[in-house]
Write a protein that holds these residues in place. Structure first.
Motif, PDB file in Angstrom:
ATOM      1  N   MET A  51      40.377  14.398   7.948  1.00 47.73           N
ATOM      2  CA  MET A  51      39.820  14.852   9.470  1.00 47.73           C
ATOM      3  C   MET A  51      38.532  15.337   9.503  1.00 47.73           C
ATOM      4  SD  MET A  51      42.974  16.768  11.543  1.00 47.73           S
ATOM      5  CE  MET A  51      44.341  15.970  11.796  1.00 47.73           C
ATOM      6  N   ARG A  52      38.121  16.172   9.737  1.00 46.61           N
ATOM      7  CA  ARG A  52      37.049  17.104  10.537  1.00 46.61           C
ATOM      8  C   ARG A  52      36.860  17.935  11.971  1.00 46.61           C
ATOM      9  NH1 ARG A  52      34.922  11.948  11.742  1.00 46.61           N
ATOM     10  NH2 ARG A  52      34.371  10.728  10.804  1.00 46.61           N
ATOM     11  N   CYS A  53      36.723  19.702  11.327  1.00 41.31           N
ATOM     12  CA  CYS A  53      36.040  20.048  11.888  1.00 41.31           C
ATOM     13  C   CYS A  53      35.197  21.643  11.857  1.00 41.31           C
ATOM     14  CB  CYS A  53      37.792  21.413  11.600  1.00 41.31           C
ATOM     15  SG  CYS A  53      37.563  22.026   9.393  1.00 41.31           S
ATOM     16  N   LEU A  54      35.089  21.857  12.795  1.00 37.93           N
ATOM     17  CA  LEU A  54      33.876  22.565  13.330  1.00 37.93           C
ATOM     18  C   LEU A  54      34.342  24.143  13.350  1.00 37.93           C
ATOM     19  CD1 LEU A  54      30.546  22.443  13.399  1.00 37.93           C
ATOM     20  CD2 LEU A  54      31.532  22.548  16.385  1.00 37.93           C
ATOM     21  N   VAL A  55      33.300  24.836  12.045  1.00 36.52           N
ATOM     22  CA  VAL A  55      33.824  26.530  11.955  1.00 36.52           C
ATOM     23  C   VAL A  55      32.042  27.048  12.037  1.00 36.52           C
ATOM     24  CG1 VAL A  55      33.396  28.301   9.973  1.00 36.52           C
ATOM     25  CG2 VAL A  55      34.830  26.117   9.359  1.00 36.52           C
ATOM     26  N   PHE A  56      32.135  27.589  13.098  1.00 36.88           N
ATOM     27  CA  PHE A  56      31.099  28.269  13.526  1.00 36.88           C
ATOM     28  C   PHE A  56      31.438  30.165  12.828  1.00 36.88           C
ATOM     29  CE2 PHE A  56      30.964  26.104  17.065  1.00 36.88           C
ATOM     30  CZ  PHE A  56      29.949  25.690  16.356  1.00 36.88           C
ATOM     31  N   ASP A  57      30.543  30.590  11.890  1.00 37.70           N
ATOM     32  CA  ASP A  57      30.879  31.768  10.867  1.00 37.70           C
ATOM     33  C   ASP A  57      30.101  32.012  11.240  1.00 37.70           C
ATOM     34  OD1 ASP A  57      31.602  33.638   8.583  1.00 37.70           O
ATOM     35  OD2 ASP A  57      30.028  32.597   7.110  1.00 37.70           O
ATOM     36  N   LEU A  58      29.917  33.620  11.677  1.00 37.17           N
ATOM     37  CA  LEU A  58      29.487  34.642  12.687  1.00 37.17           C
ATOM     38  C   LEU A  58      29.184  35.431  11.605  1.00 37.17           C
ATOM     39  CD1 LEU A  58      30.232  34.449  15.940  1.00 37.17           C
ATOM     40  CD2 LEU A  58      28.311  32.862  14.367  1.00 37.17           C
ATOM     41  N   GLY A  59      27.873  36.073  11.256  1.00 33.63           N
ATOM     42  CA  GLY A  59      28.074  37.103  10.179  1.00 33.63           C
ATOM     43  C   GLY A  59      26.520  37.924  10.764  1.00 33.63           C
ATOM     44  N   ALA A  60      26.627  39.023  10.794  1.00 37.96           N
ATOM     45  CA  ALA A  60      25.804  40.789  11.188  1.00 37.96           C
ATOM     46  C   ALA A  60      24.105  39.900  11.019  1.00 37.96           C
ATOM     47  CB  ALA A  60      26.127  41.746  10.515  1.00 37.96           C
ATOM     48  N   GLY A  61      24.215  39.080  10.043  1.00 39.78           N
ATOM     49  CA  GLY A  61      22.672  38.718   9.815  1.00 39.78           C
ATOM     50  C   GLY A  61      22.285  37.436  10.302  1.00 39.78           C
ATOM     51  N   SER A  62      23.544  36.983  10.227  1.00 36.93           N
ATOM     52  CA  SER A  62      22.602  35.515  10.617  1.00 36.93           C
ATOM     53  C   SER A  62      23.999  34.444  11.127  1.00 36.93           C
ATOM     54  CB  SER A  62      22.345  34.584   9.806  1.00 36.93           C
ATOM     55  OG  SER A  62      22.816  34.136   8.569  1.00 36.93           O
ATOM     56  N   GLY A  63      24.121  33.113  11.585  1.00 31.16           N
ATOM     57  CA  GLY A  63      25.281  32.431  11.668  1.00 31.16           C
ATOM     58  C   GLY A  63      24.832  31.187  11.063  1.00 31.16           C
ATOM     59  N   ALA A 104      26.928  26.945  12.085  1.00 26.29           N
ATOM     60  CA  ALA A 104      27.714  25.910  12.059  1.00 26.29           C
ATOM     61  C   ALA A 104      27.598  25.235  10.784  1.00 26.29           C
ATOM     62  CB  ALA A 104      26.942  24.945  13.134  1.00 26.29           C
ATOM     63  N   MET A 105      28.811  24.484  10.037  1.00 27.70           N
ATOM     64  CA  MET A 105      29.711  24.432   9.550  1.00 27.70           C
ATOM     65  C   MET A 105      30.475  22.750   9.524  1.00 27.70           C
ATOM     66  SD  MET A 105      27.474  25.512   7.247  1.00 27.70           S
ATOM     67  CE  MET A 105      27.897  26.003   5.406  1.00 27.70           C
ATOM     68  N   LEU A 106      30.148  21.594   8.847  1.00 32.38           N
ATOM     69  CA  LEU A 106      31.651  20.578   9.349  1.00 32.38           C
ATOM     70  C   LEU A 106      32.181  20.231   8.275  1.00 32.38           C
ATOM     71  CD1 LEU A 106      31.711  18.025  11.506  1.00 32.38           C
ATOM     72  CD2 LEU A 106      30.243  16.799  10.458  1.00 32.38           C
ATOM     73  N   VAL A 107      33.718  20.446   8.021  1.00 33.88           N
ATOM     74  CA  VAL A 107      34.307  20.569   7.398  1.00 33.88           C
ATOM     75  C   VAL A 107      35.115  19.461   6.914  1.00 33.88           C
ATOM     76  CG1 VAL A 107      35.739  21.959   5.883  1.00 33.88           C
ATOM     77  CG2 VAL A 107      33.893  23.078   6.920  1.00 33.88           C
ATOM     78  N   GLU A 108      35.055  18.944   5.863  1.00 26.38           N
ATOM     79  CA  GLU A 108      35.925  17.328   5.855  1.00 26.38           C
ATOM     80  C   GLU A 108      37.163  16.814   5.038  1.00 26.38           C
ATOM     81  OE1 GLU A 108      35.485  12.195   6.888  1.00 26.38           O
ATOM     82  OE2 GLU A 108      33.833  13.442   6.307  1.00 26.38           O
ATOM     83  N   LEU A 109      38.159  17.478   5.372  1.00 28.04           N
ATOM     84  CA  LEU A 109      39.160  17.323   4.433  1.00 28.04           C
ATOM     85  C   LEU A 109      39.265  15.344   4.375  1.00 28.04           C
ATOM     86  CD1 LEU A 109      41.090  18.359   2.265  1.00 28.04           C
ATOM     87  CD2 LEU A 109      43.556  18.679   4.272  1.00 28.04           C
ATOM     88  N   GLN A 110      39.834  14.907   3.064  1.00 26.77           N
ATOM     89  CA  GLN A 110      40.161  13.460   2.721  1.00 26.77           C
ATOM     90  C   GLN A 110      40.484  13.751   1.445  1.00 26.77           C
ATOM     91  OE1 GLN A 110      35.936  11.810   1.771  1.00 26.77           O
ATOM     92  NE2 GLN A 110      36.165  10.205   4.148  1.00 26.77           N
TER      93      GLN A 110
END
Length: 463
Positions: A1-13, A15-21
């Motif tokens: 299963m794939r999910c998409l993470v948007f991790d926003l920091g105060a300096g930069s953001g 987009a990270m694709l994470v897959e669980l196998q």
């Protein structure tokens, strides 16, 4: 299963694709974006459109990898967006460094003790309560237009789903959430001079808000994507992934350093406020007792200041190595001193604070800063042990700072603790594990945290 993470920091953001196998998490960086801290006429502000564009690009790139089951956003705490009845932004959001925070803190000085006792807030000028209350005093006409206040991650969850909710860990950073009831504190809202209706429904981490709105979900891989409200505060996501046990503290080291321990929800030791700690939201039945302190943004300021004065332009690994080779007797600054809150010229600020550093090279300046940060961390760890009633022997460190060799070594030396690095992408891992639990791919939050502690078979992050 794939999910998409948007991790926003105060300096930069990111987009990270994470897959669980099985029990293996693979993490792929899809895009990075920056430049969204800008200068408004009255002070530092956030350009929401730049973040929005980064999210749109991340979604498009994620769709190239196939079906995406869910998406979620985490961010730094304290900063907020006010929307009107149509969901439009009432006033461009300012950053936690805006000078109104200090004005608001002073305006409510008679109530600091009561605020801390009722909400567990760390009384510092970056807190939402002081910014929002001062903004309301300065902008009564705009306040009349406001329908709801949303924290940064909550705003983008709303933009993606059309559902406006306040996630509990982010709500905990505001200074408006009651320790006793885990709901908005009407007395504190009234003290701040704010209308109660702008504080909307609170949801726990792992709430599925619904499908992604059509304007975002055009590509085929996004047609069935759900929007999840995870632990919107990146610190809570990171603490979840670092999974500290009894006798262990966690640290999230980046622009700011946050050191804390997990405690049962509702725990608020008497010394919490007086010692400069705050109670923040944890996952499930846990809360986080922590302190936010200046972090490695000061090293970024030092590097830039050194180069602006004609010094060599160095990368951070080079500065780290130089600091370790510098004289151990180099005097240390106190990074939490107000002079270092937002220094334009870090070299000048350090020389002014500690005249013995006048004319020092970059190696000595960097060591002075690293050791100062580590000594403040050591005092924080000592106090956390008292507050939690548990001696601390290990610090589990996540965030970009866990890759800094000098910082990790000097942190271990000054605290006397074992320092365990990783995962570097702790907030991303925590965000993804909460999404996957919400969708049923992991049976429970407890199982997700156990997976994190085992390392989840994590593969190296790929770009």
């Amino acid at each position: 299963m794939r999910c998409l993470v948007f991790d926003l920091g105060a300096g930069s953001g990111r987009a990270m694709l994470v897959e669980l196998q099985g029990e293996t998490l693979s993490i792929r960086t899809l895009t990075r974006f920056t430049g969204y801290e800008v200068r408004a006429v009255d002070g530092p502000a956030w350009d929401i459109d730049i973040i929005r564009a980064g999210i749109r690009e991340g979604l498009a790139r994620a769709a190239d990898h196939g079906e995406i089951a869910s998406v979620a956003v985490d961010s730094w705490g304290v900063d907020f967006v006010l929307i009107d009845v149509d969901g439009a932004i009432v006033d461009p959001p300012r950053t936690y460094r805006h000078p109104r925070g200090g004005v608001g803190l002073s305006a409510l000085s008679a109530h600091h003790e009561r605020i801390a006792a009722r909400t567990g807030l760390q009384i510092i000028p970056i807190a939402t309560l002081f910014h929002l209350s001062q903004w309301a005093r300065d902008n009564p006409e705009k306040l009349a237009q406001a329908e709801q206040v949303l924290m940064i991650a909550d705003y983008f969850a709303f933009a993606l789903s059309g559902v406006a909710r306040s996630e509990r860990t982010l709500a905990r950073t505001t200074g408006f959430l009651s320790v006793a009831t885990e709901d908005w504190d009407d007395e504190i809202v009234m003290l701040a001079g704010l209308p109660r209706h702008i504080f909307g429904p609170i949801v726990p981490a792992g709430t599925v808000l619904g499908p992604m709105q059509a304007q975002w979900s055009g590509p085929p891989g996004l047609a069935q994507t759900k929007v999840v409200s995870v632990a919107g505060h990146d610190t809570a996501c990171a603490a979840f992934a670092l999974a500290p046990l009894a006798g262990e503290a966690f640290a999230v080291c980046g622009s700011w350093n946050l050191f804390g321990v997990e405690v049962p929800a509702g725990t608020l030791p008497a010394e919490t406020g007086a010692w400069g700690f705050g109670l923040e939201g944890g996952i499930g039945s846990r809360a986080v007792l922590d302190r936010a302190m200046p972090g490695l943004f000061l090293m970024r300021r030092l590097r830039d200041s050194w180069a602006a004065r004609g010094g060599e332009t160095l990368d951070f690994p080079a500065i780290s190595a130089l600091a370790l080779d510098a004289d151990p007797a180099t005097p240390a600054i106190a990074p939490s001193d107000p002079v270092f809150f937002d220094p334009v010229d870090m070299v000048g600020a350090m020389e002014g604070f500690l005249p013995a550093l006048a004319g020092a090279g970059i190696a000595a300046l960097a060591r002075s800063l690293y050791v100062g940060l580590a000594r403040e961390a050591a005092e924080t760890i000592r106090q956390l042990a008292v507050l939690s009633g548990e001696p601390i022997h290990t610090i589990r460190v996540g965030g970009g700072g866990s890759q800094d060799v000098a910082w990790m070594q000097l942190l271990a030396e000054e605290t006397g603790c074992e320092v365990v690095a990783g995962p570097v992408e702790a907030s991303v891992v925590g965000n993804a594990l909460i999404q996957l639990t919400a969708l049923g791919a992991i049976p429970s939050l407890e199982a997700a945290q156990a997976l994190a502690r085992r390392g989840a078979g994590m593969q190296p992050v790929t770009e």
